[in-house]
Design an enzyme around this catalytic site. Structure first.
Site, short mmCIF file in Angstrom:
data_model
loop_
_atom_site.label_atom_id
_atom_site.label_comp_id
_atom_site.label_asym_id
_atom_site.label_seq_id
_atom_site.Cartn_x
_atom_site.Cartn_y
_atom_site.Cartn_z
CG ASP A 39 -1.95 -1.38 1.07
OD1 ASP A 39 -2.18 -1.72 0.14
OD2 ASP A 39 -2.31 -1.71 1.97
CE LYS A 61 -3.89 -6.44 -0.57
NZ LYS A 61 -4.24 -5.03 -0.49
NE ARG A 93 -11.15 0.33 -8.88
CZ ARG A 93 -12.30 0.77 -8.62
NH1 ARG A 93 -12.66 0.19 -7.56
NH2 ARG A 93 -12.93 1.55 -9.07
CE LYS A 94 -11.22 -4.50 -0.23
NZ LYS A 94 -9.74 -4.12 -0.23
CG PHE A 95 -13.75 -4.38 -10.42
CD1 PHE A 95 -13.58 -3.30 -11.01
CD2 PHE A 95 -12.51 -5.23 -10.11
CE1 PHE A 95 -12.40 -2.99 -11.71
CE2 PHE A 95 -11.57 -5.01 -10.88
CZ PHE A 95 -11.29 -4.06 -11.60
CB ILE A 98 -24.01 -1.59 -13.39
CG1 ILE A 98 -23.28 -0.54 -13.90
CG2 ILE A 98 -25.01 -0.85 -12.13
CD1 ILE A 98 -24.25 0.32 -14.95
N GLY A 99 -22.28 -3.92 -14.15
CA GLY A 99 -21.27 -4.68 -15.30
C GLY A 99 -20.81 -3.84 -16.12
CB THR A 101 -19.50 1.03 -14.11
OG1 THR A 101 -20.79 1.80 -14.63
CG2 THR A 101 -18.57 1.91 -13.59
NE ARG A 244 -2.10 -1.09 8.37
CZ ARG A 244 -3.14 -0.61 8.85
NH1 ARG A 244 -3.20 0.32 9.38
NH2 ARG A 244 -4.33 -1.53 8.52
O1 6AU Z 1 -2.21 -5.62 6.71
P1 6AU Z 1 -2.85 -4.38 6.69
O2 6AU Z 1 -3.89 -4.05 7.60
O3 6AU Z 1 -1.80 -3.29 6.41
O4 6AU Z 1 -3.41 -4.31 5.09
C1 6AU Z 1 -4.61 -5.05 4.83
C2 6AU Z 1 -4.96 -5.06 3.37
C3 6AU Z 1 -5.27 -3.58 2.81
C4 6AU Z 1 -6.94 -3.65 2.66
O5 6AU Z 1 -7.46 -3.00 1.87
C5 6AU Z 1 -6.86 -5.28 2.42
O6 6AU Z 1 -5.77 -5.88 2.98
N1 6AU Z 1 -8.19 -5.71 2.92
C6 6AU Z 1 -9.18 -6.87 2.11
C7 6AU Z 1 -8.70 -7.10 0.59
C8 6AU Z 1 -7.41 -7.22 0.38
O7 6AU Z 1 -9.53 -7.26 -0.06
C9 6AU Z 1 -10.36 -7.15 2.60
C10 6AU Z 1 -10.74 -7.09 3.98
O8 6AU Z 1 -11.90 -7.56 4.40
N2 6AU Z 1 -9.83 -6.35 4.72
C11 6AU Z 1 -8.36 -5.81 4.36
O9 6AU Z 1 -7.76 -5.32 5.24
O10 6AU Z 1 -4.76 -3.40 1.60
#
Ligand code: 6AU
Length: 273
Positions: A39, A61, A93-95, A98-99, A101, A244
């Site tokens: 991130d 990721k 990206r967590k789309f 609607i399809g 878009t 993190r």
């Molecule tokens: O280990 P962290 O807490 O620093 O980061 C967790 C990462 C972040 C969130 O956007 C993602 O995982 N995440 C997701 C994903 C991967 O889809 C789903 C969720 O329920 N919780 C979550 O933290 O990039």
């Protein structure tokens, strides 16, 4: 997955989807079931992290929209490092739209996700049209990366008070079962085999990516909740996602090695190896 007691090598051999086969092959080859959640805010930090941690991870990721300077060199740099270190790329990206878009958000557009991400995730809040839309793009005859792209359904979330539970999660499983050409599994906190009807046929093997993993911390100040790597793997996760816990550690390389060992050992124990 109900196949969670089998070695990744066996699952690689038997899986119907080429992206899942490759995921398991990479894990075996590198003895790593770790995904770094990178991130980062700039291309330089992102590529530096990918090069440093690349040898120890199975998947990198991204949240590509966090970058203040996304450009051609971000995408080409990522692809080069993925080849150099043999890791796959998951755009988180967590789309959810609607399809029509989401097809535009996935393919072309500012973020060019289809070009670099082997795996993406989607929410099915709006029903399974979103999966059909992304599947249509992934399977289009002129799509350059056919058979090299797949998705995960976001079927649970790690935050306190999450509404993605119970019937919602069960609905995610039903949708995944109907779309095995493009859906290879779930982002979930555990294997989903405790849901009645989730046990599929011999050919069904959903991959579980588990986020909210940290070896030393339980929560953050914004509702995130963590479990340890060995807890995640022993509950049926196939790949742990760590942000993190690794990149914000004083020494990220030492940290990734620690997570790699803990979660690989837990995998060996789970599969009686
Ligand atoms: O280990 P962290 O807490 O620093 O980061 C967790 C990462 C972040 C969130 O956007 C993602 O995982 N995440 C997701 C994903 C991967 O889809 C789903 C969720 O329920 N919780 C979550 O933290 O990039």
């Amino acid at each position: 997955s109900s196949k969670s007691t089998l070695p990744y090598a066996t699952r690689a051999k038997n899986h119907l989807h080429p992206v899942a086969r490759r995921l398991f092959d990479v894990a075996e080859a590198k003895k790593s079931n770790v995904i770094i959640s990178a991130d980062m805010g700039t291309t330089e930090e992102l590529l530096k992290l990918a090069d440093q941690l690349g040898p120890y991870i199975a998947v990198f990721k991204t949240h590509i929209d966090l970058l203040s300077d996304l450009s051609d060199s971000t995408i080409s740099g990522l692809k080069d490092l993925a080849a150099k270190h043999n890791f796959m790329i998951f755009e988180d990206r967590k789309f959810i739209d609607i399809g029509h878009t989401v097809q535009q958000q996935y393919h072309d557009g500012a973020l060019r996700i289809s070009e670099f991400a082997h795996v993406v995730n989607a929410s099915v809040l709006a029903g399974d049209g979103i999966i059909e839309a992304l599947e249509q793009t992934m399977a289009a005859p002129n799509f350059l990366y056919k058979d090299e792209r797949a998705m995960l359904i976001l079927s649970e979330m790690t935050t306190a008070g999450s509404l993605a539970t119970g019937d919602y999660t069960r609905f995610c499983i039903e949708i995944a079962k109907k779309h095995k050409k493009s859906v290879i599994g779930f982002v979930a906190t555990q294997a989903l085999t405790h849901f009645r009807g989730s046990e599929g046929g011999e050919d069904e093997d959903f991959v579980i990516f588990t986020t909210g993993v940290n070896a030393t911390t339980k929560v953050d100040s914004l509702g995130q909740q963590y479990q340890t790597p060995s807890s995640a793997i022993s509950r049926g996760s196939d790949f742990i996602i760590v942000g993190r816990g690794i990149y914000a550690a004083p020494n990220p390389v030492a940290a990734v090695k620690h997570y790699q060992k803990e979660s690989w050992d837990a995998y060996l124990a789970r599969t009686n190896q």
